[in-house]
Design a protein around this motif. Structure first.
Motif, short mmCIF file in Angstrom:
data_model
loop_
_atom_site.label_atom_id
_atom_site.label_comp_id
_atom_site.label_asym_id
_atom_site.label_seq_id
_atom_site.Cartn_x
_atom_site.Cartn_y
_atom_site.Cartn_z
N LYS A 1 0.75 -1.19 0.08
CA LYS A 1 0.04 0.05 0.08
C LYS A 1 0.64 1.20 0.12
N ASN A 2 0.25 2.25 -0.69
CA ASN A 2 1.16 3.39 -0.75
C ASN A 2 0.18 4.52 0.18
N THR A 3 0.66 4.93 1.27
CA THR A 3 -0.17 5.85 2.04
C THR A 3 0.76 7.19 2.08
N TYR A 4 0.32 8.25 1.42
CA TYR A 4 1.10 9.43 1.43
C TYR A 4 2.70 9.41 1.37
N GLY A 5 2.92 8.42 0.24
CA GLY A 5 4.38 8.37 0.00
C GLY A 5 5.22 7.13 0.78
N ASN A 6 4.44 6.61 1.92
CA ASN A 6 5.00 5.59 2.68
C ASN A 6 4.55 4.09 2.03
N PHE A 7 5.53 3.42 1.58
CA PHE A 7 5.06 2.01 1.00
C PHE A 7 5.07 1.11 2.37
N ILE A 8 3.99 0.33 2.50
CA ILE A 8 3.73 -0.40 3.46
C ILE A 8 3.37 -1.83 2.83
N GLU A 9 3.93 -2.79 3.47
CA GLU A 9 3.72 -4.12 2.89
C GLU A 9 2.81 -4.70 4.19
N GLU A 10 1.66 -5.23 3.70
CA GLU A 10 0.88 -5.82 5.03
C GLU A 10 0.09 -6.87 4.25
N LYS A 11 -0.58 -7.70 5.09
CA LYS A 11 -1.07 -9.26 4.71
C LYS A 11 -2.64 -8.85 4.42
N GLU A 12 -3.12 -9.43 3.29
CA GLU A 12 -4.50 -9.67 2.92
C GLU A 12 -4.89 -10.86 3.16
N TYR A 13 -6.07 -11.20 3.80
CA TYR A 13 -6.58 -12.33 3.84
C TYR A 13 -7.86 -12.51 2.88
N TRP A 14 -7.97 -13.64 2.40
CA TRP A 14 -9.22 -13.98 1.23
C TRP A 14 -9.81 -15.23 1.56
N MET A 15 -10.84 -15.30 0.84
CA MET A 15 -11.51 -16.78 0.66
C MET A 15 -12.55 -16.69 -0.61
N THR A 16 -12.57 -17.79 -1.01
CA THR A 16 -13.52 -17.87 -2.17
C THR A 16 -14.64 -18.57 -1.91
N VAL A 17 -15.87 -17.96 -2.32
CA VAL A 17 -17.21 -18.68 -2.23
C VAL A 17 -17.94 -18.31 -3.50
N ASN A 18 -18.45 -19.62 -4.00
CA ASN A 18 -19.20 -19.31 -5.36
C ASN A 18 -18.33 -18.62 -6.40
#
Length: 97
Positions: free
Chosen positions: A48-65
Motif C-alpha cells: 500500500k502507498n499511504t502518503y508516499g510511505n510504502f507499507i507491506e501488509e497481509k491481505e486475507y481472502w476466501m472464495t465462495v461460489n
C-alpha cells in the motif's frame, strides 16, 4: 396565485429531497449476499502507498461460489475449507454466518 406557486415549489423540493435520500440510503446500506461452500482461502502480501510511505501488509481472502472476498484475520481463522457459509458484503465490511 403566489401562494399556490410557492406550495407547488415546496412540494416539488420535498419530493426531490426524498428521492435523493432514498438513493443515499440504498447506496449506504446495500447488502450483497452470497451463500455456498468455502472453496479456497489464502494470504497475499499487498503493498500500500499511504502518503508516499510504502507499507507491506497481509491481505486475507476466501472464495465462495467463485467470488473472492477480502476478510479480516479473525474471520480467516474462523472459517474452514469445505464448510457452508453465508457471506453478506456491505460498504462497511463482511459478515460471515
Amino acid at each position: 396565485m403566489k401562494k399556490i406557486l410557492k406550495g407547488i415549489l415546496w412540494i416539488g423540493c420535498i419530493g426531490l429531497l426524498s428521492f435523493a435520500y432514498e438513493d443515499y440510503l440504498l447506496s449506504e446500506f446495500y447488502v450483497q449476499t452470497s451463500k455456498g461452500v468455502v472453496m479456497d482461502k489464502g494470504v497475499v502480501k499487498k503493498i500500500k502507498n499511504t502518503y508516499g510511505n510504502f507499507i507491506e501488509e497481509k491481505e486475507y481472502w476466501m472464495t465462495v461460489n467463485n467470488e473472492r472476498f477480502v476478510i479480516s484475520k479473525g474471520q480467516y481463522d474462523g472459517v474452514e475449507l469445505e464448510t457452508e457459509v453465508k457471506v453478506s458484503r456491505t460498504k462497511h465490511g463482511n459478515l460471515i454466518e
